[in-house]
Motif scaffolding. Sequence first.
Motif, PDB file in Angstrom:
ATOM      1  N   UNK A   1      -3.649  -2.475  -0.828  1.00 15.39           N
ATOM      2  CA  UNK A   1      -2.935  -1.824  -1.935  1.00 15.39           C
ATOM      3  C   UNK A   1      -3.624  -0.531  -2.357  1.00 15.39           C
ATOM      4  N   UNK A   2      -2.855   0.367  -2.977  1.00 18.48           N
ATOM      5  CA  UNK A   2      -3.379   1.619  -3.517  1.00 18.48           C
ATOM      6  C   UNK A   2      -3.906   1.344  -4.921  1.00 18.48           C
TER       7      UNK A   2
ATOM      8  N   UNK B   1       7.665   2.458 -12.127  1.00 17.27           N
ATOM      9  CA  UNK B   1       8.028   3.032 -10.829  1.00 17.27           C
ATOM     10  C   UNK B   1       6.813   2.971  -9.908  1.00 17.27           C
ATOM     11  N   UNK B   2       7.065   2.874  -8.604  1.00 18.26           N
ATOM     12  CA  UNK B   2       5.972   2.950  -7.636  1.00 18.26           C
ATOM     13  C   UNK B   2       5.593   4.414  -7.468  1.00 18.26           C
ATOM     14  N   UNK B   3       4.316   4.708  -7.690  1.00 14.48           N
ATOM     15  CA  UNK B   3       3.819   6.082  -7.602  1.00 14.48           C
ATOM     16  C   UNK B   3       2.989   6.209  -6.332  1.00 14.48           C
ATOM     17  N   UNK B   4       3.456   7.034  -5.419  1.00 14.47           N
ATOM     18  CA  UNK B   4       2.731   7.246  -4.165  1.00 14.47           C
ATOM     19  C   UNK B   4       1.814   8.458  -4.300  1.00 14.47           C
TER      20      UNK B   4
ATOM     21  N   UNK C   1       0.783  -1.223   0.000  1.00 18.23           N
ATOM     22  CA  UNK C   1       0.000   0.000   0.000  1.00 18.23           C
ATOM     23  C   UNK C   1       0.819   1.279   0.000  1.00 18.23           C
ATOM     24  N   UNK C   2       2.104   1.183  -0.315  1.00 16.43           N
ATOM     25  CA  UNK C   2       2.944   2.385  -0.413  1.00 16.43           C
ATOM     26  C   UNK C   2       2.504   3.217  -1.625  1.00 16.43           C
ATOM     27  N   UNK C   3       2.217   2.539  -2.712  1.00 20.66           N
ATOM     28  CA  UNK C   3       1.777   3.199  -3.940  1.00 20.66           C
ATOM     29  C   UNK C   3       1.414   2.146  -4.959  1.00 20.66           C
TER      30      UNK C   3
END
Length: 378
Positions: free
Chosen positions: A184-185, A158-161, A149-151
């Motif tokens: 998760x986001x 890339x992980x997008x927050x 759930x960070x992004x």
Amino acid sequence: MVDFHQFKQEVIDYSKEIGVDKIGFASVDVFGELKSRLQTQQEFGYQSGFEKGTIDERTEPVRLLPEAQSIISIALAYPSKMSDAPKSRKGERRGIFCRASWGRDYHDVLREKLNKIGSFLQKHFPEVQMKSMVDTGELSDRAVAERAGIGFSGKNCAVITPEFGSYVYLGEIVTNIPFAPDEPVEDSCGDCNICVDTCPTGALVQGGQLNAQRCIAFLTQTKDFLPDEFRTKIGNRLYGCDTCQTVCPKNKKKDFHNHVEFEPDPDVVKPKLIPLLSISNREFKNTYGPMSGSWRGKKPIQRNAIIALAHYKEQSSVPELIRLMNEDPRPVIRGTAAWGLGKIGTAECFEEIEKAMELEKDEQVVYEMKKGLEFQKI
């Protein structure tokens, strides 16, 4: 009876005390979707070669820690802008290190945070089992962060927050403490395809699938001759590439300066190119050693600096490129310098290439010299 719900909150609170920008918790279930994607990468030859571990080790946390019950994921935000950035001008051309290499090596900073969290866990559970990783471990930091759930994982891989965009460093701890997983986001790239369309080399094959062999960030770290088709794409990049991040609408106005360790020295991350060509090993280590962008040594960066000077057609660099072509013991540097001289294209450049070619014994270097001379016909 241990209240793991309460302890999870204590870990979250402690992470904020030590400067972690975001923390999440994930299950240790097999990363099935990632496994499928990695198998595709392997089949098509999309891997960079820097990956650690087998596909099973990279997608099955219990292979790394048999008693694993959860994963703690952390994120630290880094700046996207620098103040007082020096200008690149004729006679004083400059290169650029990507944002992920600004300031102190993020691997070291994240490991310190993870070690503190590990000590906190051990203080409460002396028998705790843990394995922490930052970027160079078997697990995919992005896949773990997405599950925790960070992004969400964007089309730019890339992980997008929601808070910091994709300008975050990631790390994780696999542990036998049974923390409840977070939600998760939701993926919100939608129909946006800007990063895929804008990638200079077409490395983003499709949303979320990267051909690392074509990615400029990877190519700037290679040590051999850079393939011809990428020399016109690299521009003045010395290490890494930010294009797929800077064009992302989710990164608009995202610029966080939460950690002094990640603040860039403008003259270091945007250095003059010509002085880089004669920098000693000691100078390089003292100046660039603390940065993540130095991990492959100075040769790739010097090769990239030559390509950047050729890109600018910077005539003031000709004497130094002639010296490298004639004297440098490294074939990649000699050959790239010869090619760069041809690209700059003055009469002196072509004369010097022809003279040097009579003495050169390395076939690859001679090949680059011939390519340099081909610019006379353009």
